[in-house]
Structure formats: C-alpha cells, structure tokens
Design an enzyme around this catalytic site. Structure first.
Site, short mmCIF file in Angstrom:
data_model
loop_
_atom_site.label_atom_id
_atom_site.label_comp_id
_atom_site.label_asym_id
_atom_site.label_seq_id
_atom_site.Cartn_x
_atom_site.Cartn_y
_atom_site.Cartn_z
N ILE A 12 8.16 10.51 9.75
CA ILE A 12 9.04 9.73 8.54
C ILE A 12 10.49 10.25 8.54
CG2 ILE A 12 9.00 9.13 6.09
CD1 ILE A 12 5.69 9.78 6.26
N LEU A 33 10.27 22.34 14.54
CA LEU A 33 10.09 21.58 15.46
C LEU A 33 8.54 21.71 15.88
CD1 LEU A 33 12.95 21.68 17.95
CD2 LEU A 33 12.17 20.03 16.45
N TYR A 144 -4.38 21.22 2.07
CA TYR A 144 -3.06 20.57 2.11
C TYR A 144 -2.90 19.76 0.78
CZ TYR A 144 -0.37 16.36 3.52
OH TYR A 144 0.30 15.14 3.46
N ASN A 173 -1.01 5.41 3.39
CA ASN A 173 -1.13 5.49 4.76
C ASN A 173 -0.01 5.08 5.60
OD1 ASN A 173 -4.18 5.81 3.61
ND2 ASN A 173 -4.20 6.39 5.68
N ILE A 189 -3.45 4.29 12.95
CA ILE A 189 -2.82 3.19 13.89
C ILE A 189 -1.86 3.73 14.74
CG2 ILE A 189 -0.88 1.59 13.38
CD1 ILE A 189 -1.70 0.98 10.46
P1 NAD Z 1 5.20 15.03 10.84
O1 NAD Z 1 4.24 16.17 11.12
O2 NAD Z 1 6.03 14.02 11.80
O3 NAD Z 1 6.74 15.52 10.06
C1 NAD Z 1 6.72 16.89 9.35
C2 NAD Z 1 8.06 17.78 9.95
O4 NAD Z 1 7.95 18.98 9.39
C3 NAD Z 1 7.70 17.99 11.57
O5 NAD Z 1 8.81 17.62 12.13
C4 NAD Z 1 7.51 19.50 11.63
O6 NAD Z 1 7.97 20.09 12.69
C5 NAD Z 1 8.37 19.91 10.25
N1 NAD Z 1 7.82 21.34 9.66
C6 NAD Z 1 6.36 21.73 9.72
N2 NAD Z 1 6.36 22.85 9.46
C7 NAD Z 1 7.92 23.34 9.18
C8 NAD Z 1 8.31 24.43 8.98
N3 NAD Z 1 7.83 25.72 8.32
N4 NAD Z 1 9.69 24.76 8.79
C9 NAD Z 1 10.46 23.28 9.05
N5 NAD Z 1 9.97 22.14 9.47
C10 NAD Z 1 8.59 22.31 9.56
O7 NAD Z 1 4.68 14.26 9.70
P2 NAD Z 1 5.18 12.73 8.72
O8 NAD Z 1 3.90 11.94 9.04
O9 NAD Z 1 6.37 12.64 9.13
O10 NAD Z 1 5.17 13.33 7.09
C11 NAD Z 1 6.17 13.90 6.33
C12 NAD Z 1 5.80 14.34 5.12
O11 NAD Z 1 5.12 13.15 4.63
C13 NAD Z 1 4.99 15.43 5.02
O12 NAD Z 1 5.31 16.16 3.97
C14 NAD Z 1 3.67 14.94 4.81
O13 NAD Z 1 2.64 15.85 4.31
C15 NAD Z 1 3.94 13.81 3.98
N6 NAD Z 1 2.98 12.72 4.04
C16 NAD Z 1 2.67 11.79 5.20
C17 NAD Z 1 1.73 10.81 5.12
C18 NAD Z 1 1.59 9.98 6.38
O14 NAD Z 1 0.72 8.93 6.32
N7 NAD Z 1 2.31 10.07 7.66
C19 NAD Z 1 0.89 10.72 4.07
C20 NAD Z 1 1.30 11.32 2.99
C21 NAD Z 1 2.23 12.32 2.87
C1 UD1 Z 2 -5.30 9.95 5.18
C2 UD1 Z 2 -4.51 11.43 5.49
C3 UD1 Z 2 -5.33 12.50 5.25
C4 UD1 Z 2 -5.54 12.49 3.59
C5 UD1 Z 2 -6.31 11.39 3.35
C6 UD1 Z 2 -6.52 11.54 1.79
C7 UD1 Z 2 -3.59 10.59 7.60
C8 UD1 Z 2 -3.21 10.58 9.19
N1 UD1 Z 2 -4.15 11.11 7.02
O1 UD1 Z 2 -6.66 10.15 5.58
O2 UD1 Z 2 -4.27 13.69 5.68
O3 UD1 Z 2 -6.29 13.87 3.62
O4 UD1 Z 2 -5.60 10.17 3.82
O5 UD1 Z 2 -6.16 10.10 1.25
O6 UD1 Z 2 -2.36 10.09 6.94
N2 UD1 Z 2 -10.52 6.14 11.63
C9 UD1 Z 2 -11.24 5.61 12.83
N3 UD1 Z 2 -10.98 6.00 14.03
C10 UD1 Z 2 -9.91 7.00 14.46
C11 UD1 Z 2 -9.21 7.61 13.40
C12 UD1 Z 2 -9.61 7.27 12.06
O7 UD1 Z 2 -12.17 4.92 12.59
O8 UD1 Z 2 -9.78 7.26 15.64
C13 UD1 Z 2 -10.95 5.91 10.39
C14 UD1 Z 2 -11.07 7.11 9.58
O9 UD1 Z 2 -12.16 7.47 9.41
C15 UD1 Z 2 -10.76 6.45 8.09
C16 UD1 Z 2 -9.60 5.57 8.49
O10 UD1 Z 2 -9.68 5.02 9.94
O11 UD1 Z 2 -11.54 5.77 7.66
C17 UD1 Z 2 -8.05 6.03 8.17
O12 UD1 Z 2 -7.98 7.11 8.60
P1 UD1 Z 2 -6.59 8.04 9.00
O13 UD1 Z 2 -5.35 7.45 9.62
O14 UD1 Z 2 -6.92 9.46 9.37
O15 UD1 Z 2 -6.24 8.27 7.58
P2 UD1 Z 2 -7.03 8.86 6.25
O16 UD1 Z 2 -8.51 9.01 6.51
O17 UD1 Z 2 -6.89 7.87 5.15
#
Ligand code: NAD
Ligand code: UD1
Length: 312
Positions: A12, A33, A144, A173, A189
């Site tokens: 993100i 990283l 977390y 998500n 996805i």
């Molecule tokens: P990501 O892992 O791609 O990005 C997180 C970044 O933080 C990485 O580049 C990692 O190298 C860096 N990082 C980790 N530990 C670190 C440290 N100690 N010092 C400096 N950098 C550090 O994940 P993302 O999906 O891009 O998530 C971004 C933010 O959004 C995170 O805070 C995550 O918890 C939150 N978030 C993401 C989702 C999602 O669906 N992807 C959902 C809910 C919340």
């Molecule tokens: C997401 C977060 C998780 C958080 C949770 C709480 C991500 C990647 N995960 O989990 O950190 O604790 O929300 O709301 O953002 N699935 C399959 N096959 C696969 C992978 C996943 O069927 O190979 C299913 C999972 O069982 C789930 C759904 O797809 O039912 C979505 O999975 P995922 O993308 O991991 O997200 P969350 O489970 O919503």
C-alpha cells in the site's frame, strides 16, 4: 517540507508514495525492507529512501531531526497476523513501540499538519455486528490486532491530550498491483492472481477455497485506499477520528473467484478444504464516516480486478 511514509516500500505504501510524487510532494520513505522492496518505489529525485527500523527509537529521533515533516503516513508494520502470532514480542516492538516513537516525535513537530495511522479491520475480530461501523464492538483476537488497536487509540489520544493532528484508518481487504502472494496468509486475491497466471502459462495449479466459499469480505482496490488516505490527511473534519476504509459492499468469496476467472479467461480448478481456524464468516465496512469527508470508491470489484489482471 517533507511527507514521511513509513512502510513506503511495501504494497500500500508504494502506491501512496507514487500518488504523493505525482502531486509534487517530497517524500521520505522509512522501511526496513523486511517485506517491502525498493523496486516498488518510483524513480524520482523527490523520493528519499531510508533503510531503517521504525522500532528503533534512535532511528526515529534522528529522522525527525533531519527532516521537517508536514505529513506523516504511518503504514510500516509487521502486516502478517500469522507472524504476530508466532512472534508477539517482535511484532509489538514494531507495531506498538514504533508507533509511539513516531507519535512522540510528531508531538514535538509544530509544523506537522497530519499524522495518519494505518489500522485494520482486524480490530473488530469475529464480533458479528454488520456492517462494521467505527463504533461497532472491538474484539482484537491476535497480537497484530491488539497492537493495531492500541496504536490507533494512542494516535487519537495524542490529538486529545497534546493537540497532535492525528487520524486513523481501518483498512478492510485491500488488493492490487504489487501485493505479495508468497505466504499462505497473503491476501486471497494476490494468491488467486498468482494461480491464474501459472495456469495461463500452462503450469497447472489448483486454487484452494477454505470453507464453502460463502464467506463475505469487503475487497477494496488499492487506488481507492490511497484516495482515502489522502482525504484523511487533508480534511479538517478528519482530525482525531478513525475511519473504515472499504467499499461498503460485501462480496462472497466464491463470487469474487468466479468474476476473476471469467474476466481473466483462465480455467482454474478449485479444491475445497475445511474452513480456516478462526475464519470470519462475514465482514464489510460501513463507510459513511469516510463518505462524510467526500470519499466515494472509484473501483467496483470487476474494475479493480481488471486493472490488476491487465498489469500482470
Ligand atoms: P506490507 O507488508 O507490504 O507493508 C508494510 C511495510 O512495512 C513493508 O514494506 C515492510 O518492509 C515495512 N516494515 C515492517 N516492519 C518494519 C520496521 N520495523 N521498520 C520499518 N519498516 C518496516 O503490507 P501492506 O499490505 O502494504 O500494509 C500496509 C499497512 O496497512 C500495514 O500497517 C498493515 O498492517 C495495514 N493493513 C493492511 C491490510 C491489507 O489488506 N493489505 C489490511 C489492514 C491493515
Ligand atoms: C484479513 C487479514 C487478516 C485479518 C483479518 C481480520 C489480509 C491478508 N488478512 O483476513 O490479517 O486478521 O482480515 O479481519 O488482509 N482464502 C481461501 N484461499 C486462500 C486464501 C484465503 O479460501 O488461498 C479465504 C480465507 O479463508 C478467507 C478469505 O479467503 O475466508 C479471505 O482471506 P484473506 O485474504 O486471508 O483475508 P481475511 O481472512 O479476511
């Protein structure tokens, strides 16, 4: 004046950095990283990359001594729930202590206009109220989620207690380009995209659906997440508040899979396995708070998947 993006080399964060650069901001990225990749960052003289640990107090203090930040987007975190369960202490050092180090420096910086903290829908746990509003019961179930909730509360209390201009967002998500599919706990996805690509290349793979596929999620395209982050960083009405970031639309997992298979034109066999331990049945966001600061998602699920697939 600079904008700081912690975790800016991640999924993100790197999309946010691109958007900031496109609007002529000077951006400093702090990332260790551990998950991110410098290749994700735009090649621009306006991006300064600092490889460092946000869980190290001295690193954070030095950073704020060197640069005068106007905005801070704090996205750096151990983003894997599974990793937090395996190592709560290490996660805590980054996900809570690190947030506090940043907030302490933000508090001292009188030029700071906004500090946006990236929280998660994980704070709601499996509490069944739907849709999730920002006032729905909180039930963080993992290290977390506990650290996300605590950091979020710290961020908002810094506004109340010291006037630090904070706000927080709870991502649902998120999906899109550059999302890492490498772990079984990666976003569904990104895993699905990886399997579709393999099959397109003739390497036959199966996609495993955990459960019956009837579980719902609020899948939000990463560009909409960036749009929400920018609005929250600009709107006066966002100060001291938390916002869900999703589309407001629940989608069944199996429907998403079928839409993606159809638009990619790739045949992907599905295997059904038992539901994941602790899997949430239904989740989607109420986004009226975000709408009140002029947010409207630009991408339907079909549109987001289409952009993602065409890029791959
Ligand atoms: P990501 O892992 O791609 O990005 C997180 C970044 O933080 C990485 O580049 C990692 O190298 C860096 N990082 C980790 N530990 C670190 C440290 N100690 N010092 C400096 N950098 C550090 O994940 P993302 O999906 O891009 O998530 C971004 C933010 O959004 C995170 O805070 C995550 O918890 C939150 N978030 C993401 C989702 C999602 O669906 N992807 C959902 C809910 C919340
Ligand atoms: C997401 C977060 C998780 C958080 C949770 C709480 C991500 C990647 N995960 O989990 O950190 O604790 O929300 O709301 O953002 N699935 C399959 N096959 C696969 C992978 C996943 O069927 O190979 C299913 C999972 O069982 C789930 C759904 O797809 O039912 C979505 O999975 P995922 O993308 O991991 O997200 P969350 O489970 O919503």
């Amino acid at each position: 004046m600079y904008t700081l993006v912690t975790g800016g080399a991640g999924f993100i964060g790197s999309h946010l950095v691109k958007a900031l650069i496109n609007s002529n901001r000077k951006v400093v990225v702090l990332d260790d990283l551990s998950m991110g990749n410098v290749e994700n960052l735009p090649k621009s003289e306006n991006v300064t990359f600092i490889e460092g640990d946000l869980g190290n107090k001295t690193t954070v203090q030095e950073l704020f001594k060197t640069y005068d930040f106007e905005k801070v987007f704090h996205l750096g975190a151990v983003a894997s729930v599974a990793a937090s369960v395996e190592n709560p202490l290490k996660t805590h050092q980054t996900n809570l202590e690190g947030s506090l180090y940043l907030l302490e420096e933000a508090k001292k910086n009188k030029n700071l206009k906004r500090f946006v903290f990236a929280s998660s829908a994980a704070v709601y746990g499996d509490e069944p109220t739907l849709p999730k509003t920002e006032n729905s019961p909180i039930q963080p179930l993992t290290p977390y989620a506990i650290d996300k909730f605590a950091s979020e509360r710290y961020a908002l209390s810094y506004y109340q207690l010291y006037g630090t201009p904070t706000a927080a967002v709870r991502f649902f998500n998120v999906y899109g380009i550059n999302q890492n599919p490498s772990s079984p706990y990666s976003g569904v996805i990104s895993i699905l995209t990886d399997r579709l690509l393999s099959n397109k290349k003739g390497i036959e793979k199966t996609f495993t659906v955990f459960g019956d596929g009837e579980q719902t999620r609020d899948f939000v395209y990463v560009d909409d997440v960036v749009k929400a982050l920018l609005l929250v960083s600009e709107s006066e009405d966002a100060l001291g508040r938390v916002f869900n970031v999703g589309t407001g639309q629940p989608v069944k997992l199996i429907d998403m899979i079928n839409i993606y298979k159809k638009l990619s034109g790739v045949n992907l066999p599905l295997a059904f396995e038992k539901q994941r331990e602790g899997d949430i049945r239904e989740s989607y966001a109420d986004i009226n708070a975000l709408r009140s600061i002029d947010f409207e998602p630009s991408y339907t699920l079909e549109e987001g998947l289409n952009v993602y697939w065409k890029h791959e």
